[in-house]
Design a protein around this motif. Structure first.
Motif, PDB file in Angstrom:
ATOM      1  N   MET A   1      45.168 -41.543  61.137  1.00 39.27           N
ATOM      2  CA  MET A   1      44.992 -42.951  61.479  1.00 39.27           C
ATOM      3  C   MET A   1      44.363 -43.677  60.305  1.00 39.27           C
ATOM      4  O   MET A   1      43.525 -43.120  59.598  1.00 39.27           O
ATOM      5  CB  MET A   1      44.131 -43.094  62.741  1.00 39.27           C
ATOM      6  N   PHE A   2      44.762 -44.944  60.089  1.00 34.78           N
ATOM      7  CA  PHE A   2      44.241 -45.769  59.003  1.00 34.78           C
ATOM      8  C   PHE A   2      44.467 -45.114  57.646  1.00 34.78           C
ATOM      9  O   PHE A   2      43.623 -45.199  56.757  1.00 34.78           O
ATOM     10  CB  PHE A   2      42.752 -46.076  59.212  1.00 34.78           C
ATOM     11  N   GLY A   3      45.623 -44.461  57.493  1.00 36.05           N
ATOM     12  CA  GLY A   3      45.989 -43.890  56.210  1.00 36.05           C
ATOM     13  C   GLY A   3      45.452 -42.509  55.939  1.00 36.05           C
ATOM     14  O   GLY A   3      45.683 -41.962  54.862  1.00 36.05           O
ATOM     15  N   ARG A   4      44.731 -41.912  56.884  1.00 32.66           N
ATOM     16  CA  ARG A   4      44.182 -40.569  56.676  1.00 32.66           C
ATOM     17  C   ARG A   4      44.678 -39.643  57.767  1.00 32.66           C
ATOM     18  O   ARG A   4      44.649 -39.960  58.954  1.00 32.66           O
ATOM     19  CB  ARG A   4      42.652 -40.599  56.673  1.00 32.66           C
ATOM     20  N   ARG A   5      45.132 -38.488  57.339  1.00 34.45           N
ATOM     21  CA  ARG A   5      45.576 -37.442  58.245  1.00 34.45           C
ATOM     22  C   ARG A   5      44.959 -36.133  57.784  1.00 34.45           C
ATOM     23  O   ARG A   5      44.605 -35.993  56.611  1.00 34.45           O
ATOM     24  CB  ARG A   5      47.107 -37.334  58.226  1.00 34.45           C
ATOM     25  N   PRO A   6      44.851 -35.149  58.686  1.00 34.18           N
ATOM     26  CA  PRO A   6      44.266 -33.865  58.272  1.00 34.18           C
ATOM     27  C   PRO A   6      44.998 -33.218  57.109  1.00 34.18           C
ATOM     28  O   PRO A   6      44.380 -32.546  56.286  1.00 34.18           O
ATOM     29  CB  PRO A   6      44.378 -33.013  59.547  1.00 34.18           C
ATOM     30  N   GLU A   7      46.336 -33.420  57.033  1.00 39.47           N
ATOM     31  CA  GLU A   7      47.120 -32.740  56.002  1.00 39.47           C
ATOM     32  C   GLU A   7      47.654 -33.672  54.921  1.00 39.47           C
ATOM     33  O   GLU A   7      48.403 -33.239  54.049  1.00 39.47           O
ATOM     34  CB  GLU A   7      48.279 -31.972  56.653  1.00 39.47           C
ATOM     35  N   GLY A   8      47.272 -34.971  54.954  1.00 40.47           N
ATOM     36  CA  GLY A   8      47.835 -35.880  53.968  1.00 40.47           C
ATOM     37  C   GLY A   8      47.048 -37.158  53.773  1.00 40.47           C
ATOM     38  O   GLY A   8      46.140 -37.481  54.546  1.00 40.47           O
ATOM     39  N   ARG A   9      47.394 -37.872  52.707  1.00 41.68           N
ATOM     40  CA  ARG A   9      46.803 -39.164  52.374  1.00 41.68           C
ATOM     41  C   ARG A   9      47.925 -40.161  52.101  1.00 41.68           C
ATOM     42  O   ARG A   9      48.923 -39.837  51.460  1.00 41.68           O
ATOM     43  CB  ARG A   9      45.902 -39.063  51.136  1.00 41.68           C
ATOM     44  N   ARG A  10      47.757 -41.393  52.552  1.00 40.83           N
ATOM     45  CA  ARG A  10      48.758 -42.432  52.377  1.00 40.83           C
ATOM     46  C   ARG A  10      49.064 -42.664  50.908  1.00 40.83           C
ATOM     47  O   ARG A  10      48.181 -42.651  50.057  1.00 40.83           O
ATOM     48  CB  ARG A  10      48.283 -43.736  52.993  1.00 40.83           C
ATOM     49  N   VAL A  11      50.332 -42.907  50.635  1.00 37.96           N
ATOM     50  CA  VAL A  11      50.771 -43.289  49.291  1.00 37.96           C
ATOM     51  C   VAL A  11      50.935 -44.803  49.282  1.00 37.96           C
ATOM     52  O   VAL A  11      51.679 -45.364  50.092  1.00 37.96           O
ATOM     53  CB  VAL A  11      52.119 -42.610  48.927  1.00 37.96           C
ATOM     54  N   ARG A  12      50.240 -45.458  48.382  1.00 44.27           N
ATOM     55  CA  ARG A  12      50.226 -46.924  48.368  1.00 44.27           C
ATOM     56  C   ARG A  12      51.168 -47.524  47.321  1.00 44.27           C
ATOM     57  O   ARG A  12      51.542 -48.690  47.425  1.00 44.27           O
ATOM     58  CB  ARG A  12      48.801 -47.419  48.077  1.00 44.27           C
ATOM     59  N   ASP A  13      51.526 -46.747  46.287  1.00 41.96           N
ATOM     60  CA  ASP A  13      52.271 -47.315  45.166  1.00 41.96           C
ATOM     61  C   ASP A  13      53.697 -46.787  45.097  1.00 41.96           C
ATOM     62  O   ASP A  13      54.154 -46.318  44.062  1.00 41.96           O
ATOM     63  CB  ASP A  13      51.542 -47.027  43.850  1.00 41.96           C
ATOM     64  N   VAL A  14      54.412 -46.859  46.207  1.00 43.76           N
ATOM     65  CA  VAL A  14      55.790 -46.370  46.258  1.00 43.76           C
ATOM     66  C   VAL A  14      56.733 -47.464  45.787  1.00 43.76           C
ATOM     67  O   VAL A  14      56.542 -48.649  46.072  1.00 43.76           O
ATOM     68  CB  VAL A  14      56.156 -45.932  47.692  1.00 43.76           C
ATOM     69  N   ASP A  15      57.773 -47.055  45.059  1.00 43.36           N
ATOM     70  CA  ASP A  15      58.804 -47.993  44.624  1.00 43.36           C
ATOM     71  C   ASP A  15      59.391 -48.704  45.841  1.00 43.36           C
ATOM     72  O   ASP A  15      59.688 -48.068  46.854  1.00 43.36           O
ATOM     73  CB  ASP A  15      59.897 -47.216  43.890  1.00 43.36           C
ATOM     74  N   PRO A  16      59.562 -50.040  45.792  1.00 38.09           N
ATOM     75  CA  PRO A  16      60.037 -50.793  46.976  1.00 38.09           C
ATOM     76  C   PRO A  16      61.358 -50.276  47.553  1.00 38.09           C
ATOM     77  O   PRO A  16      61.533 -50.252  48.776  1.00 38.09           O
ATOM     78  CB  PRO A  16      60.189 -52.222  46.436  1.00 38.09           C
ATOM     79  N   ILE A  17      62.281 -49.857  46.682  1.00 41.09           N
ATOM     80  CA  ILE A  17      63.563 -49.359  47.175  1.00 41.09           C
ATOM     81  C   ILE A  17      63.362 -48.082  47.982  1.00 41.09           C
ATOM     82  O   ILE A  17      64.000 -47.860  49.011  1.00 41.09           O
ATOM     83  CB  ILE A  17      64.529 -49.105  45.999  1.00 41.09           C
ATOM     84  N   VAL A  18      62.450 -47.228  47.513  1.00 40.97           N
ATOM     85  CA  VAL A  18      62.137 -45.999  48.244  1.00 40.97           C
ATOM     86  C   VAL A  18      61.323 -46.327  49.490  1.00 40.97           C
ATOM     87  O   VAL A  18      61.538 -45.762  50.566  1.00 40.97           O
ATOM     88  CB  VAL A  18      61.371 -45.010  47.339  1.00 40.97           C
ATOM     89  N   GLN A  19      60.382 -47.253  49.361  1.00 41.02           N
ATOM     90  CA  GLN A  19      59.460 -47.566  50.459  1.00 41.02           C
ATOM     91  C   GLN A  19      60.168 -48.152  51.670  1.00 41.02           C
ATOM     92  O   GLN A  19      59.744 -47.950  52.809  1.00 41.02           O
ATOM     93  CB  GLN A  19      58.388 -48.540  49.956  1.00 41.02           C
ATOM     94  N   ILE A  20      61.249 -48.865  51.449  1.00 45.85           N
ATOM     95  CA  ILE A  20      61.939 -49.487  52.576  1.00 45.85           C
ATOM     96  C   ILE A  20      62.876 -48.522  53.299  1.00 45.85           C
ATOM     97  O   ILE A  20      63.330 -48.790  54.419  1.00 45.85           O
ATOM     98  CB  ILE A  20      62.738 -50.732  52.108  1.00 45.85           C
ATOM     99  N   SER A  21      63.145 -47.359  52.703  1.00 47.47           N
ATOM    100  CA  SER A  21      64.115 -46.431  53.286  1.00 47.47           C
ATOM    101  C   SER A  21      63.764 -45.965  54.699  1.00 47.47           C
ATOM    102  O   SER A  21      64.668 -45.806  55.530  1.00 47.47           O
ATOM    103  CB  SER A  21      64.335 -45.232  52.353  1.00 47.47           C
ATOM    104  N   PRO A  22      62.458 -45.727  55.048  1.00 48.72           N
ATOM    105  CA  PRO A  22      62.171 -45.318  56.433  1.00 48.72           C
ATOM    106  C   PRO A  22      62.498 -46.390  57.463  1.00 48.72           C
ATOM    107  O   PRO A  22      62.707 -46.069  58.646  1.00 48.72           O
ATOM    108  CB  PRO A  22      60.664 -45.027  56.408  1.00 48.72           C
ATOM    109  N   TYR A  23      62.547 -47.650  57.048  1.00 43.90           N
ATOM    110  CA  TYR A  23      62.911 -48.710  57.984  1.00 43.90           C
ATOM    111  C   TYR A  23      64.423 -48.744  58.187  1.00 43.90           C
ATOM    112  O   TYR A  23      64.900 -49.130  59.260  1.00 43.90           O
ATOM    113  CB  TYR A  23      62.415 -50.057  57.457  1.00 43.90           C
ATOM    114  N   LEU A  24      65.157 -48.333  57.159  1.00 41.34           N
ATOM    115  CA  LEU A  24      66.615 -48.266  57.269  1.00 41.34           C
ATOM    116  C   LEU A  24      67.065 -46.975  57.944  1.00 41.34           C
ATOM    117  O   LEU A  24      68.096 -46.949  58.626  1.00 41.34           O
ATOM    118  CB  LEU A  24      67.244 -48.352  55.872  1.00 41.34           C
TER     119      LEU A  24
END
Length: 308
Positions: A1-24
């Motif tokens: 939650m809020f960008g923190r997970r037990p096994e991961g950390r949010r990535v903030r600087d993703v390329d826009p073309i890559v970043q929009i792919s989960p919405y598509l």
């Protein structure tokens, strides 16, 4: 939650073309990309035979896993996953696989396991971790939590549906306890299946929507065929076919290409996996370490004989 997970950390600087792919492509099954790779059989077979003469048993699957571990140590961007349309850098390097259990009546019963690796692991470290996990989880009485949990929720009709739905909901917001995540094989850097061990060809296996697996490798039985050498001569060759399925949303194709280039080099020169990488690269804020295994097999190289 809020960008923190037990096994991961949010990535903030993703390329826009890559970043929009989960919405598509909201689900992993939408974003599956398939790749086949024919590993040269001879270099691996010669290496395995040499290690056997030195008293160390190495398998094809262990070399493939070790090459993936080495690849992630050099290209950490592929060790990511997507949850709730957000990108996360993984704070661990894991591999899951299914193994056949030793049953008293000879019936076929499977168990899914997960192994944690350190990015600096050598082929000997990887082999020791794999063998220890298989030995520990092959007997029903010593099987891990994942198998016992699956059996438990299936005892009462309807419980499995409720349990899986609850885990999905908690997972969506990063609220699944780490102790549970550590036992679930579907939350892993890579899932692998060794079809060669049961005499089957490679497959292009789906990557699960449940969990956060981003890559699936399937090792098939060796295949003999013909090729052409640099001089234009027809030659016989043997390959070890591998089917790869990845979540294309995780990173750009160029990044995946870098990973496979490292793996391809390691599979052609497996002896280079005997030493740790010169440098290990980590995603920002996601450096991690795993204690080295205790029972690492060390090659017993014979001293050259001196003639009188």
């Amino acid at each position: 939650m809020f960008g923190r997970r037990p096994e991961g950390r949010r990535v903030r600087d993703v390329d826009p073309i890559v970043q929009i792919s989960p919405y598509l492509m909201p689900m992993r099954c939408d974003a599956q990309v398939f790749l086949d790779y024919d590993v040269e059989y001879e270099p691996l077979m010669r290496y395995i035979a040499q290690k056997s003469r030195e008293g160390v048993k190495i398998t094809f699957m262990e070399i493939l896993i070790a090459s993936f571990v080495r690849g992630v140590s050099q290209v950490p961007e592929v060790n990511r996953f997507i949850m709730n349309k957000q990108f996360y850098n993984r704070k661990e390097l894991t591999t899951s696989f299914t193994l056949l259990m030793d049953t008293e009546d000879g019936s076929i019963e499977e168990n899914a396991v997960k192994i944690f690796f350190d990015p600096s692991d050598t082929i000997y470290d990887v082999s020791a971790r794999v063998k220890e996990t298989i030995e520990k989880n092959r007997k029903p009485e010593t099987a891990g939590v994942a198998l016992k949990l699956a059996k438990g929720v299936l005892l009462v009709p309807g419980v499995a549906t409720v349990f899986v739905a609850l885990v999905r909901l908690l997972d969506r917001y990063g609220l699944v306890p780490k102790a549970l995540l550590d036992t679930l094989p579907f939350h892993t850097s890579m899932f692998i299946t060794n079809n060669a061990s049961i005499g089957l060809m490679r497959v292009y296996h789906h990557i699960y929507n449940f969990g956060n697996t981003s890559a699936f490798f399937a090792l098939g039985t060796p295949q003999r065929g013909y090729g052409v050498d640099v001089g234009g001569n027809v030659i016989r060759k043997c390959t070890l076919p591998v089917g790869v399925t990845v979540d294309e949303r995780v990173c750009g194709g160029a990044v995946f290409a870098k990973l496979f280039a490292v793996m391809k080099h390691c599979l052609r020169h497996p002896e280079e996996l005997e030493t740790p990488p010169e440098k290990v690269y980590y995603n920002e804020g996601c450096e991690f370490h795993v204690p080295k295994p205790q029972n690492v097999a060390i090659p017993q190289k014979k001293e050259p004989s001196i003639s009188a």
